[in-house]
Motif scaffolding. Structure first.
Motif, PDB file in Angstrom:
ATOM      1  N   ALA A   1       0.832  -1.207   0.000  1.00  0.00           N
ATOM      2  CA  ALA A   1       0.000   0.000   0.000  1.00  0.00           C
ATOM      3  C   ALA A   1       0.863   1.252   0.000  1.00  0.00           C
ATOM      4  O   ALA A   1       0.599   2.212  -0.733  1.00  0.00           O
ATOM      5  CB  ALA A   1      -0.927  -0.011   1.209  1.00  0.00           C
ATOM      6  N   LEU A   2       1.897   1.249   0.804  1.00  0.00           N
ATOM      7  CA  LEU A   2       2.778   2.412   0.872  1.00  0.00           C
ATOM      8  C   LEU A   2       3.489   2.644  -0.459  1.00  0.00           C
ATOM      9  O   LEU A   2       3.626   3.780  -0.923  1.00  0.00           O
ATOM     10  CB  LEU A   2       3.801   2.228   1.988  1.00  0.00           C
ATOM     11  CG  LEU A   2       3.243   2.263   3.422  1.00  0.00           C
ATOM     12  CD1 LEU A   2       4.328   1.880   4.413  1.00  0.00           C
ATOM     13  CD2 LEU A   2       2.675   3.640   3.743  1.00  0.00           C
TER      14      LEU A   2
ATOM     15  N   VAL B   1      -9.605  -4.406  -6.866  1.00  0.00           N
ATOM     16  CA  VAL B   1      -9.680  -2.950  -6.923  1.00  0.00           C
ATOM     17  C   VAL B   1     -11.136  -2.557  -7.146  1.00  0.00           C
ATOM     18  O   VAL B   1     -11.820  -3.143  -7.994  1.00  0.00           O
ATOM     19  CB  VAL B   1      -8.827  -2.380  -8.079  1.00  0.00           C
ATOM     20  CG1 VAL B   1      -8.895  -0.850  -8.090  1.00  0.00           C
ATOM     21  CG2 VAL B   1      -7.388  -2.859  -7.974  1.00  0.00           C
ATOM     22  N   LEU B   2     -11.620  -1.581  -6.378  1.00  0.00           N
ATOM     23  CA  LEU B   2     -12.986  -1.106  -6.565  1.00  0.00           C
ATOM     24  C   LEU B   2     -13.142  -0.510  -7.957  1.00  0.00           C
ATOM     25  O   LEU B   2     -12.185   0.023  -8.538  1.00  0.00           O
ATOM     26  CB  LEU B   2     -13.328  -0.065  -5.496  1.00  0.00           C
ATOM     27  CG  LEU B   2     -13.337  -0.578  -4.047  1.00  0.00           C
ATOM     28  CD1 LEU B   2     -13.556   0.573  -3.073  1.00  0.00           C
ATOM     29  CD2 LEU B   2     -14.405  -1.647  -3.869  1.00  0.00           C
ATOM     30  N   THR B   3     -14.347  -0.565  -8.498  1.00  0.00           N
ATOM     31  CA  THR B   3     -14.564  -0.167  -9.892  1.00  0.00           C
ATOM     32  C   THR B   3     -14.849   1.314 -10.069  1.00  0.00           C
ATOM     33  O   THR B   3     -14.876   1.810 -11.200  1.00  0.00           O
ATOM     34  CB  THR B   3     -15.732  -0.963 -10.498  1.00  0.00           C
ATOM     35  OG1 THR B   3     -16.905  -0.758  -9.691  1.00  0.00           O
ATOM     36  CG2 THR B   3     -15.405  -2.444 -10.540  1.00  0.00           C
TER      37      THR B   3
ATOM     38  N   LEU C   1      -1.931  -1.463  -9.856  1.00  0.00           N
ATOM     39  CA  LEU C   1      -2.838  -1.090  -8.776  1.00  0.00           C
ATOM     40  C   LEU C   1      -2.988   0.418  -8.669  1.00  0.00           C
ATOM     41  O   LEU C   1      -4.105   0.936  -8.497  1.00  0.00           O
ATOM     42  CB  LEU C   1      -2.325  -1.649  -7.447  1.00  0.00           C
ATOM     43  CG  LEU C   1      -2.414  -3.162  -7.276  1.00  0.00           C
ATOM     44  CD1 LEU C   1      -1.710  -3.595  -5.989  1.00  0.00           C
ATOM     45  CD2 LEU C   1      -3.870  -3.609  -7.252  1.00  0.00           C
ATOM     46  N   ALA C   2      -1.889   1.140  -8.749  1.00  0.00           N
ATOM     47  CA  ALA C   2      -1.949   2.592  -8.624  1.00  0.00           C
ATOM     48  C   ALA C   2      -2.778   3.208  -9.744  1.00  0.00           C
ATOM     49  O   ALA C   2      -3.615   4.084  -9.508  1.00  0.00           O
ATOM     50  CB  ALA C   2      -0.540   3.179  -8.619  1.00  0.00           C
TER      51      ALA C   2
ATOM     52  N   GLY D   1      -1.445  10.370  -2.859  1.00  0.00           N
ATOM     53  CA  GLY D   1      -0.971   8.997  -2.882  1.00  0.00           C
ATOM     54  C   GLY D   1      -1.433   8.198  -1.691  1.00  0.00           C
ATOM     55  O   GLY D   1      -1.813   7.025  -1.822  1.00  0.00           O
ATOM     56  N   ASP D   2      -1.430   8.791  -0.502  1.00  0.00           N
ATOM     57  CA  ASP D   2      -1.858   8.045   0.673  1.00  0.00           C
ATOM     58  C   ASP D   2      -3.348   7.719   0.617  1.00  0.00           C
ATOM     59  O   ASP D   2      -3.796   6.705   1.153  1.00  0.00           O
ATOM     60  CB  ASP D   2      -1.515   8.808   1.959  1.00  0.00           C
ATOM     61  CG  ASP D   2      -2.241  10.138   2.060  1.00  0.00           C
ATOM     62  OD1 ASP D   2      -2.369  10.841   1.042  1.00  0.00           O
ATOM     63  OD2 ASP D   2      -2.699  10.472   3.162  1.00  0.00           O
ATOM     64  N   GLU D   3      -4.134   8.560  -0.073  1.00  0.00           N
ATOM     65  CA  GLU D   3      -5.560   8.278  -0.226  1.00  0.00           C
ATOM     66  C   GLU D   3      -5.779   7.105  -1.180  1.00  0.00           C
ATOM     67  O   GLU D   3      -6.690   6.291  -0.976  1.00  0.00           O
ATOM     68  CB  GLU D   3      -6.276   9.523  -0.743  1.00  0.00           C
ATOM     69  CG  GLU D   3      -6.300  10.653   0.264  1.00  0.00           C
ATOM     70  CD  GLU D   3      -6.860  11.939  -0.308  1.00  0.00           C
ATOM     71  OE1 GLU D   3      -7.544  12.655   0.441  1.00  0.00           O
ATOM     72  OE2 GLU D   3      -6.618  12.218  -1.507  1.00  0.00           O
ATOM     73  N   ILE D   4      -4.947   7.010  -2.205  1.00  0.00           N
ATOM     74  CA  ILE D   4      -5.032   5.859  -3.118  1.00  0.00           C
ATOM     75  C   ILE D   4      -4.694   4.575  -2.365  1.00  0.00           C
ATOM     76  O   ILE D   4      -5.366   3.554  -2.520  1.00  0.00           O
ATOM     77  CB  ILE D   4      -4.083   6.061  -4.314  1.00  0.00           C
ATOM     78  CG1 ILE D   4      -4.517   7.265  -5.141  1.00  0.00           C
ATOM     79  CG2 ILE D   4      -4.039   4.803  -5.191  1.00  0.00           C
ATOM     80  CD1 ILE D   4      -3.544   7.653  -6.247  1.00  0.00           C
ATOM     81  N   ALA D   5      -3.649   4.625  -1.538  1.00  0.00           N
ATOM     82  CA  ALA D   5      -3.252   3.460  -0.764  1.00  0.00           C
ATOM     83  C   ALA D   5      -4.377   3.026   0.183  1.00  0.00           C
ATOM     84  O   ALA D   5      -4.679   1.836   0.316  1.00  0.00           O
ATOM     85  CB  ALA D   5      -1.988   3.759   0.028  1.00  0.00           C
ATOM     86  N   GLU D   6      -5.016   3.992   0.814  1.00  0.00           N
ATOM     87  CA  GLU D   6      -6.117   3.673   1.728  1.00  0.00           C
ATOM     88  C   GLU D   6      -7.311   3.105   0.983  1.00  0.00           C
ATOM     89  O   GLU D   6      -7.994   2.207   1.462  1.00  0.00           O
ATOM     90  CB  GLU D   6      -6.519   4.932   2.497  1.00  0.00           C
ATOM     91  CG  GLU D   6      -7.608   4.699   3.543  1.00  0.00           C
ATOM     92  CD  GLU D   6      -7.922   5.945   4.336  1.00  0.00           C
ATOM     93  OE1 GLU D   6      -8.867   5.898   5.153  1.00  0.00           O
ATOM     94  OE2 GLU D   6      -7.251   6.974   4.134  1.00  0.00           O
ATOM     95  N   TYR D   7      -7.567   3.634  -0.213  1.00  0.00           N
ATOM     96  CA  TYR D   7      -8.693   3.187  -1.037  1.00  0.00           C
ATOM     97  C   TYR D   7      -8.560   1.715  -1.389  1.00  0.00           C
ATOM     98  O   TYR D   7      -9.554   0.998  -1.494  1.00  0.00           O
ATOM     99  CB  TYR D   7      -8.730   4.040  -2.300  1.00  0.00           C
ATOM    100  CG  TYR D   7      -9.897   3.800  -3.226  1.00  0.00           C
ATOM    101  CD1 TYR D   7     -11.175   4.243  -2.894  1.00  0.00           C
ATOM    102  CD2 TYR D   7      -9.715   3.140  -4.444  1.00  0.00           C
ATOM    103  CE1 TYR D   7     -12.241   4.048  -3.768  1.00  0.00           C
ATOM    104  CE2 TYR D   7     -10.758   2.948  -5.311  1.00  0.00           C
ATOM    105  CZ  TYR D   7     -12.038   3.397  -4.966  1.00  0.00           C
ATOM    106  OH  TYR D   7     -13.091   3.192  -5.830  1.00  0.00           O
ATOM    107  N   LEU D   8      -7.342   1.247  -1.569  1.00  0.00           N
ATOM    108  CA  LEU D   8      -7.113  -0.143  -1.948  1.00  0.00           C
ATOM    109  C   LEU D   8      -7.339  -1.112  -0.783  1.00  0.00           C
ATOM    110  O   LEU D   8      -7.441  -2.324  -0.997  1.00  0.00           O
ATOM    111  CB  LEU D   8      -5.685  -0.319  -2.478  1.00  0.00           C
ATOM    112  CG  LEU D   8      -5.459   0.160  -3.915  1.00  0.00           C
ATOM    113  CD1 LEU D   8      -3.979   0.247  -4.225  1.00  0.00           C
ATOM    114  CD2 LEU D   8      -6.159  -0.769  -4.900  1.00  0.00           C
ATOM    115  N   GLU D   9      -7.361  -0.603   0.431  1.00  0.00           N
ATOM    116  CA  GLU D   9      -7.603  -1.418   1.620  1.00  0.00           C
ATOM    117  C   GLU D   9      -6.622  -2.592   1.715  1.00  0.00           C
ATOM    118  O   GLU D   9      -7.001  -3.730   2.001  1.00  0.00           O
ATOM    119  CB  GLU D   9      -9.047  -1.932   1.657  1.00  0.00           C
ATOM    120  CG  GLU D   9     -10.083  -0.820   1.722  1.00  0.00           C
ATOM    121  CD  GLU D   9     -11.500  -1.359   1.779  1.00  0.00           C
ATOM    122  OE1 GLU D   9     -11.689  -2.562   1.548  1.00  0.00           O
ATOM    123  OE2 GLU D   9     -12.411  -0.555   2.045  1.00  0.00           O
ATOM    124  N   LEU D  10      -5.364  -2.322   1.461  1.00  0.00           N
ATOM    125  CA  LEU D  10      -4.349  -3.372   1.513  1.00  0.00           C
ATOM    126  C   LEU D  10      -3.842  -3.551   2.936  1.00  0.00           C
ATOM    127  O   LEU D  10      -3.721  -2.587   3.677  1.00  0.00           O
ATOM    128  CB  LEU D  10      -3.180  -3.007   0.591  1.00  0.00           C
ATOM    129  CG  LEU D  10      -3.520  -2.972  -0.919  1.00  0.00           C
ATOM    130  CD1 LEU D  10      -2.353  -2.420  -1.708  1.00  0.00           C
ATOM    131  CD2 LEU D  10      -3.873  -4.361  -1.412  1.00  0.00           C
TER     132      LEU D  10
END
Length: 240
Positions: free
Chosen positions: A7-8, A160-162, A195-196, A231-240
């Motif tokens: 995620a990071l 990944v959410l759609t 993923l990103a 970027g940190d919001e993308i990482a959180e969105y992925l729920e990894l």
């Protein structure tokens, strides 16, 4: 909750795209050209979006990353494609192969196999099989589904959410997601790039839906949202 190393890395990749502004050469369907360019610039990258002429393909060798959409090659196949991607591989330039058919026109399996032999960094496809032939991304990542909702790399699969349903009303979204993956592949590895790119656009689309009143305003809001998503919001969105 502490975030995983993956995620990071995904979050850092998005910020690295903004900092380095990689030049991404995209061979995309004509109807998607404008949107693909807008998405890349909204994410902080730079773009060159062309067709499949030999001169255009040769210019791809000067880019930091390349996206090749096979939908452009159903009616127009250029003998220059395979030599160019061979040179990209030799130079270590990351490239994304979008092997999703354009409309109902089938893709030729021999063309896909030839391009897979040049080891793309990420392969986009609707499913893991093409006309009964299982896709093999070698050391690259497979991004499967219409919106790349499943990413597979070295036996690991990440969902990944759609994103917003409004994405279906904007022409060129599929190619734009592949282009974002290419931009991210210039700064990180195959899994993280896939993923990103997928999560970046999906999260931005959910935010854009709050401001859009229809397809046109949603499209504009989406580009703005890509610019502001961290970027940190993308990482959180992925729920990894």
């Amino acid at each position: 909750m502490p975030r995983s190393g993956l995620a990071l890395t995904v979050g850092f990749a998005a910020e690295a795209v903004r900092e380095s502004a990689p030049l991404v050469h995209c061979v995309a369907p004509r109807a998607a050209t404008s949107f693909v360019a807008d998405v890349l610039h909204g994410a902080g990258a730079r773009s060159v979006v062309t067709g499949t002429s030999p001169d255009a393909l040769a210019a791809a060798q000067t880019a930091d990353a390349v996206m090749l959409d096979l939908g452009t090659l159903v009616a127009e196949w250029s003998d220059a494609v395979n030599p160019v991607v061979a040179q990209l591989r030799s130079a270590g330039t990351p490239w994304v192969l979008d092997a999703t058919p354009l409309g109902r026109a089938p893709l030729r399996v021999d063309r896909v196999r030839a391009l897979l032999g040049h080891r793309p960094t990420v392969v986009r496809a609707s499913s893991s099989e093409l006309d009964g032939v299982r896709l093999d991304a070698a050391e690259g990542a497979l991004a499967l589904g219409e919106s790349a909702e499943h990413v597979v790399h070295n036996g690991r699969e990440v969902a990944v959410l759609t994103g917003s349903s409004m994405l279906a009303q904007v022409a060129g979204v599929r190619a734009a997601v592949s282009a974002l993956m290419a931009a991210c592949s210039a700064v990180t590895g195959p899994l993280e790039a896939a993923l990103a790119g997928a999560a970046w656009l999906a999260l931005a689309s959910e935010r854009a839906e709050e401001h859009g009143r229809g397809p046109a305003s949603f499209r504009v809001a989406l580009i703005d949202a890509l610019w502001t998503v961290r970027g940190d919001e993308i990482a959180e969105y992925l729920e990894l």
